[in-house]
Design an enzyme around this catalytic site. Structure first.
Site, PDB file in Angstrom:
ATOM      1  N   GLY A 497       0.822  -1.206   0.000  1.00 59.72           N
ATOM      2  CA  GLY A 497       0.000   0.000   0.000  1.00 59.72           C
ATOM      3  C   GLY A 497       0.847   1.243   0.000  1.00 59.72           C
ATOM      4  O   GLY A 497       2.040   1.220  -0.297  1.00 59.72           O
ATOM      5  N   SER A 498       0.209   2.373   0.343  1.00 55.38           N
ATOM      6  CA  SER A 498       0.910   3.646   0.411  1.00 55.38           C
ATOM      7  C   SER A 498       0.335   4.460   1.548  1.00 55.38           C
ATOM      8  O   SER A 498      -0.816   4.258   1.959  1.00 55.38           O
ATOM      9  CB  SER A 498       0.782   4.425  -0.907  1.00 55.38           C
ATOM     10  OG  SER A 498      -0.577   4.658  -1.208  1.00 55.38           O
ATOM     11  N   ASP A 625      -7.039  13.120   8.993  1.00 57.98           N
ATOM     12  CA  ASP A 625      -7.173  12.286   7.796  1.00 57.98           C
ATOM     13  C   ASP A 625      -7.835  10.959   8.147  1.00 57.98           C
ATOM     14  O   ASP A 625      -7.350   9.885   7.791  1.00 57.98           O
ATOM     15  CB  ASP A 625      -5.800  12.047   7.166  1.00 57.98           C
ATOM     16  CG  ASP A 625      -5.900  11.637   5.697  1.00 57.98           C
ATOM     17  OD1 ASP A 625      -6.981  11.848   5.092  1.00 57.98           O
ATOM     18  OD2 ASP A 625      -4.916  11.108   5.154  1.00 57.98           O
TER      19      ASP A 625
END
Length: 817
Positions: A497-498, A625
């Site tokens: 993932g990132s 976030d």
């Protein structure tokens, strides 16, 4: 070699035994303590018929039950313990839960073998048996913590990060033990043959006064915590040690001085304030002000500005343990009014200056237990004590001149070299710091960005010693070569993932631990690269001090050349986003998450993690976030909040309600009020979580393309909220999950209306995270058919407006873990 005269030896005897110093550190006995993971500060109250305990956490004061007399308390990572005035009972309280009260657990009860010197470390608690002077320990990793040899007798003990140390009664030498054995042995070996008068433990170091009164610090020095100020004999009295900083009060005026920790623990606000005692948490220090016995805290863990301080709304704290024993240094001024009956408070240091205006004692208390001595014997003892104190002070004054004469060489033709067991080595400002021989001292001022980076790195750095499972809240510094081997040179097959500043890889360390490694992008100093660098620093700064069951744990980091990497616990079951939106998750049987109970459990876990950030982290943290891809699932399907690259410290007080700045976040989850007005509050995280709630219910992405020809992008908020309010919840539920059964339907509906409140356009209309957690707890219990436990009204399929508004719980609806 110079022969020390016998009168000097006598002087040392008087210094060591007539002028004792009691110190307070990460886990030392006192009337003020810190449980640092939850930011809980507790104290024993004065002016009560019983010296009960009261705590402060997350903006509120909490009274502690049972309401009985305690002599001393001590705090560690997520619990604190208290010892009753007679030493027969030790109780402990867990502060890790988001409760408004703490439940007591009895750790020890024995009227024949009484205890003293209760000390709490990371996860251990130790004490000394009064009669035998043997140290005993409880809890620790796996509820086990090593004991020292039973033939060792201790005059005092202290507890730190996975280790405890004590001063032997026989010779004043330091002996250490614990689950973090490498740190324990390192500290013990460095103290060697030095005879100590007092000792206080920190995260990976220990400080104390040797028998000649000089301040000595040993252990690890990765943040300069061993670099004590130049000092004279008995210049310092009280000590308080955190993870990577140290503080002390001066005997002359009670003022405080701190060192280590990147210089973040010195506070101009405390200049000129005399302190009766001080106590440290992992990244902040609290002190009891002598003038009015109020509690002040300072340091990066308590405020955004290290030069400011916070007064805690606690009543007057007892300035020392109330005791019926004779005081070798005399009584604290007016101490009889602070304790029950004839109990008094002893001055903690014979050289400590008395307050010019001691605080007024509270009203008279109820009658005490009868004293063991007669009035005549006590009067005689007081006379003898006064004679002893007066004579010893006179002797001390004269002998100090002799000691100074011999040590400085003023009486000799040639100055003699001083052995370091008598006087500690003081590291100069330009010397290399560190027990490992690698310092980080600079003579030139650093830029703001490099200062932040180096302070973050120093706060994390430690010598590696085997697996970190023995001491889970420390982060390790890895080499790039180690991480290349762990990820097969960052191969594509290990890419999972990132994150906010780079790509994430699955890896396996040399000791077998599975980890997730986030590798930052490298390149020129473009604006984008600088943002990635800031995210790296932010993750280190926040995760190095955040430890919670529902937050992803940072294992370590690597900062080598242009490479920046972060190492986390491996979350075996990936991101919530993938389970909801992956193309492979089409069939009803393809995911454990395809049950309403499991989905609500995931939401509850995540909400608890965010609630910890908002209410119990010190200072509070706004994630900025919150989204389904930042909610990860471990091997037990426990949800953990991750990716703190955009996180910011929240307001420090209710008066600072808003933070104004450039908006950042992810489209579809970003708070419209924040995006439009650039005003950030904790309610921005509430909006993001509300979107995740709707994702869980509908199976839709935050932004998705509507089905049918000409269907454009729409948000899950615009899609689901109108239908929920119209009583058409069933029409938007994820078809991959079986329709909710009767007892589940009520739970799903409660989640839906909670989500509607969360995504309200106005932040002030959204619920707090405490409200959300309470509603999700209730919904989760409803899935088990146990809603009879709750007094809230039944939820109908077509609620009225007043019913909708009542969905956010009242105080009576809260269920505690």
């Amino acid at each position: 070699m110079m022969r020390i005269p016998s009168c000097v030896i006598v002087a040392i005897f008087f210094i060591a035994f007539v002028f004792p110093s009691v110190s307070v550190g990460l886990g030392s006995a006192s009337t003020l303590s810190v449980s640092y993971e939850s930011g809980t500060v507790c104290g024993i109250l004065s002016g009560n018929s019983s010296q009960r305990i009261q705590c402060y956490r997350g903006g509120q004061t909490i009274s502690i039950l049972p309401n009985v007399s305690f002599e001393v308390i001590s705090g560690g990572r997520n619990f604190f313990c208290g010892l009753t005035w007679d030493g027969s009972i030790m109780l402990c309280w867990d502060t890790s839960f988001s409760n408004t009260s703490f439940e007591s657990k009895r750790v020890y009860y024995n009227t024949s073998v009484r205890l003293r010197d209760v000390t709490v470390g990371d996860d251990q608690v130790c004490a000394i048996a009064v009669e035998t002077q043997v140290a005993m320990c409880w809890r620790g990793v796996g509820n086990r913590f090593p004991w020292p040899s039973m033939d060792q007798q201790f005059q005092s003990i202290t507890s730190g990060g996975g280790f405890s140390c004590g001063i032997l009664s026989s010779n004043g030498r330091v002996r250490c033990w614990g689950t973090n054995n490498s740190t324990a042995q390192e500290i013990q070996n460095q103290f060697g043959n030095i005879s100590m008068n007092s000792l206080v433990a920190g995260g990976s170091h220990a400080c104390g006064l040797n028998i000649t009164g000089f301040l000595v610090c040993k252990g690890r020095n990765d943040s300069g915590q061993l670099e004590v100020p130049e000092n004279s004999s008995f210049e310092f009295a009280e000590l308080a040690l955190g993870f990577n900083h140290s503080c002390a009060t001066r005997s002359s005026n009670g003022s405080v001085v701190c060192w280590g920790g990147g210089g973040q623990f010195s506070s101009n606000f405390t200049n000129g304030i005399p302190f009766q005692l001080i106590s440290a948490g992992s990244d902040f220090t609290c002190g009891l002000e002598t003038r009015n016995l109020s509690v002040i805290c300072w340091g990066p863990g308590m405020s955004m500005n290290a030069s400011s301080s916070i007064y805690l709304p606690l009543p007057q704290i007892v300035p020392g343990p109330c005791t019926l024993t004779n005081c070798s240094c005399g009584q604290y001024p007016g101490s009889a009014g602070f304790c029950a009956g004839s109990a008094t408070i002893c001055r903690r240091n014979c050289l400590q200056a008395e307050s010019p205006s001691p605080p007024s004692p509270p009203p008279a208390l109820s009658p005490p237990p009868p004293a063991s001595k007669s009035s005549s014997s006590k009067a005689r003892d007081r006379g003898l004590l006064a004679f002893l104190i007066g004579g010893s002070i006179g002797c001390f004054s004269g002998l100090c001149t002799i000691v100074y004469c011999f040590w400085t060489g003023a009486c000799c033709c040639k100055r003699k070299k001083i052995h370091n067991s008598v006087q500690p080595t003081i590291t100069g400002g330009n010397a290399n710091a560190g027990g490992n021989g690698s310092g980080d001292i600079f003579s030139l001022p650093l830029s703001r960005s490099s200062t932040i980076r180096r302070q973050s790195s120093r706060a994390m750095r430690r010598q590696r010693s085997g697996t970190s499972s023995k001491h889970a809240d420390r982060a390790e510094e890895f080499s790039l070569a180690e991480l290349e081997v762990a990820t097969n040179n960052f191969s594509l097959e290990n890419k999972i993932g990132s994150g906010s500043f780079g790509t994430v890889y699955k890896g396996k360390l040399a000791d077998g631990r599975k980890v997730a490694i986030k590798r930052g992008e490298t390149g020129t100093k473009t604006k984008k690269f600088q943002e990635k660098e800031t995210a790296f620093e932010s993750e280190i700064a926040f995760l190095s001090r955040l430890h919670h069951k529902y937050l992803v744990r940072l294992v370590g980091f690597c900062e080598e050349k242009d490479e920046k990497l972060l190492v986390y616990d491996y979350m075996k079951n990936g991101a919530l986003y993938d389970h909801l939106h992956s193309k492979n998750n089409v069939e009803k049987s393809s995911s454990v998450l395809n049950s309403w109970k499991m989905r609500i459990k995931i939401l509850l876990d995540a909400a608890r993690g965010i609630e910890y950030l908002h209410n119990y982290a010190v200072p509070p943290i706004i994630h900025r976030d919150i989204k389904s891809s930042n909610i990860l699932l471990d091997e037990n399907w426990t949800a953990r909040v991750s990716d703190f690259g955009l996180s910011l410290m929240g307001p420090q007080s209710p008066g600072e309600e808003y933070l104004s700045m450039k908006a950042a976040g992810t489209v579809g989850y970003m708070d419209p009020e924040y995006y439009g007005l650039h005003v950030l509050t904790a309610k921005s995280d509430v909006y993001g979580l509300g979107v995740v709630l709707l994702e869980i219910l509908t199976g839709k992405r935050a932004i998705f393309k509507e089905e049918g020809e000409g269907g454009g992008p729409t948000s899950v908020v615009d899609y689901a909220v109108p239908k929920i309010l119209a009583g058409e919840l069933e029409s938007v539920l994820d078809a991959r999950v079986e329709p909710p059964e009767a007892h589940e339907a009520e739970a799903v509906e409660l989640v839906a209306f909670t989500a509607v409140h969360c995504v309200n356009l106005e932040g002030k209309e959204r619920p707090s995270m405490t409200d959300i957690v309470a509603n999700l707890e209730r919904a989760f219990s409803l899935c088990d058919g146990s809603h009879e436990r709750f007094s809230s009204p039944t939820i109908s399929n077509a609620p009225t407006e007043s019913q909708r508004n009542s969905r956010i719980h009242t105080e009576d609806d809260i269920t505690l873990d």
